[in-house]
Scaffold this active site. Structure first.
Site, PDB file in Angstrom:
ATOM      1  N   ALA A 213      -1.688  -2.960   8.878  1.00  0.00           N
ATOM      2  CA  ALA A 213      -0.270  -3.280   9.157  1.00  0.00           C
ATOM      3  C   ALA A 213       0.586  -2.952   7.927  1.00  0.00           C
ATOM      4  CB  ALA A 213      -0.129  -4.753   9.522  1.00  0.00           C
TER       5      ALA A 213
ATOM      6  N   TYR B 299       8.124  -0.018  -1.213  1.00  0.00           N
ATOM      7  CA  TYR B 299       6.931   0.526  -0.548  1.00  0.00           C
ATOM      8  C   TYR B 299       5.921   1.044  -1.587  1.00  0.00           C
ATOM      9  CZ  TYR B 299       4.412   3.176   3.117  1.00  0.00           C
ATOM     10  OH  TYR B 299       3.476   3.662   3.996  1.00  0.00           O
TER      11      TYR B 299
END
Ligand code: NAD
Length: 449
Positions: A291, A355
């Site tokens: 995920a 990220y």
């Protein structure tokens, strides 16, 4: 999603334009088809005279049903070129590798495979050997850039002391079309305490009897991982957010798997997941923390809530869930914990500080945990995908999307199956000597290490 440029470049007018303007010409990549041999063709093997693997290499490849020869014939094409460089003890000895590959490259089939095998430089017995072994990295990475045009790849395997018998699953992966989008990579065997590889009873179903938990399994890479691990014989437990439970249920129904509808960042998620795993199968063998989300913004415009979400989904929650599964002894001996990083976590990316931080954290997670659970026979590794054709990349502006696709040795994006095949290789019972590794599935993208 489809790559329109690649389709155009392969029609007669497109071919003419691409050739005459010197545009990138993405090769057609072969993918492995269930029931096929690992290698459709012959593998040519070479070795430095002082190399240490000797007959072991031949025996290992034969056990995987791979045909090998030791002497090159001008008239033949080879699907793989493997060079055992373990015995190269100084930089002058590197010429042995050049002397093997230079003529052999003229006989390399399309979608061919170059594999160099060395010894871990940090375990070298002399300074000159350490330098020469480290130099192998530069060779495979440069060679990968030369052979990518016809869909071929080039990778290096460092064999640590004691892991010489654990090469089989890695060579099957690197020499087969399962590694279609893996090039310029360095795989290190034997970085942690060694556990003997488990024998695979049925090569067609190497994961028979194993249970795999995959987060984010309703779509994209996670759904491809679920299908591929199931193809290889594993029972699947898929997890996704409650909002995607009908999509998750559809994938699990197809695979006879179990669904967990849970947000992994919820406070009770580790306990909920542990309870569900225990109820479904009494434990788990393979945990894939797939995920992940992006909330891309330049750092100067970053909102703390988005920063926290990106970091917690990619690395905070996987840490807490793994800790709970380990605490309750629900990860079986021979277990595999796999994190999903990104090339943005290796090289960084403009507009992706959250990220990039999260995905570098995944690397920290696997490198640290791999040492702590080696004694329990559990391996911990990460895959760092590059540009893979999923829903995630549909939202990218066209220019960035095209650059992501073309700026690699294979001039195209990868497919979800390419990442899934790499997960299946880590999960293989024969891959017990691989731990603490981060392997990119990126077609040797220019971004990344
Ligand atoms: P995707 O968005 O299609 O799938 C991600 C899945 O994770 C979704 O099903 C989503 O619902 C689930 N998820 C997100 N937050 C969750 C949460 N809090 N709890 C439970 N599930 C949650 O993306 P994808 O392209 O399949 O990416 C899968 C992984 O690969 C991600 O970690 C991503 O960062 C990584 N990755 C993808 C690419 C690429 O090119 N597609 C490149 C590098 C890395």
């Amino acid at each position: 999603m489809t790559d329109r440029y690649q389709s155009l470049a392969h029609n007669p007018i497109g071919k003419f334009v691409v050739k005459n303007l010197g545009l990138p010409n993405p090769p057609d990549l072969e993918r492995w088809v269930e029931g096929s041999p690992f290698v459709k063709g012959t593998v040519l093997i070479g070795a430095a005279p002082t190399s240490t693997l000797g007959k072991k290499l031949n025996t290992t490849l034969k056990a995987s049903g791979i045909t090998t020869v030791g002497v090159r014939a001008d008239s033949k094409r080879y699907k793989g070129l493997v060079f055992d460089a373990t015995g190269i003890a100084d930089t002058a000895g590197l010429a042995l590798m050049q002397q093997f590959f230079t003529p052999a490259l003229r006989s390399l089939a399309s979608n061919g495979r170059l594999v160099v095998i060395g010894t871990l430089p940090e375990q070298a017995t002399s300074e000159t050997a350490a330098i020469a072994q480290r130099a192998l990295e530069g060779f495979v990475r440069s060679a990968g850039k030369e052979v990518g045009g016809n869909g071929s790849t080039s990778n290096l395997v460092y064999v640590g002391a004691g892991s010489e018998d654990a090469l089989g699953s890695t060579l099957e992966f690197l020499l087969s079309p399962k590694s279609a989008f893996v090039s310029g990579q360095v795989i290190r065997l034997g970085l942690t305490e060694l556990v003997a590889p488990d024998a695979v009873a049925d090569p067609a179903k190497p994961l028979a009897g194993k249970v795999a938990l995959i987060t984010g399994a309703s779509r994209g890479l996670g759904a491809a991982m679920a299908r591929t691990l199931h193809r290889d014989g594993a029972s699947i437990i898929g997890l996704d957010v409650p909002g995607l439970s009908s999509e998750l249920d559809a994938v699990m129904a197809e695979l006879g798997g179990t669904s967990i509808a849970e947000d992994i960042t919820a406070d009770d998620a580790p306990k909920v997941i542990a309870k569900a795993v225990k109820a479904a199968h009494g434990g788990v063998d393979i945990v894939v923390h797939n995920a992940g989300i992006t909330r891309d913004k330049r750092l100067k415009n970053m909102k703390t809530e988005n920063w926290n979400l990106v970091i917690d989904i990619s690395v905070g929650a996987p840490q807490r869930i793994t800790a709970e599964l380990l605490k309750q002894k629900l990860i079986n001996t021979g277990g595999r914990v796999i994190g999903i990083s990104s090339i943005a976590g290796i090289a960084g990316n403009n507009g992706q500080t959250s990220y990039g931080t999260a995905k570098a954290g995944v690397i920290g997670f696997v490198q640290d945990l791999s040492k702590r659970v080696a004694k329990d026979g559990i391996t911990v590794n990460a895959i760092a995908p590059g540009f893979i054709e999923t829903d995630m990349v549909k939202t990218m502006p066209l220019g960035i999307r095209e650059a992501g696709r073309r700026l690699s040795s294979l001039s195209q994006g990868g497919l979800p199956i390419d990442v899934a095949e790499a997960i299946a290789w880590y999960a293989n019972p024969g891959s017990s000597a691989i731990s603490g590794n981060v392997v990119r599935v990126c077609g040797q993208a220019l971004i990344g290490a």
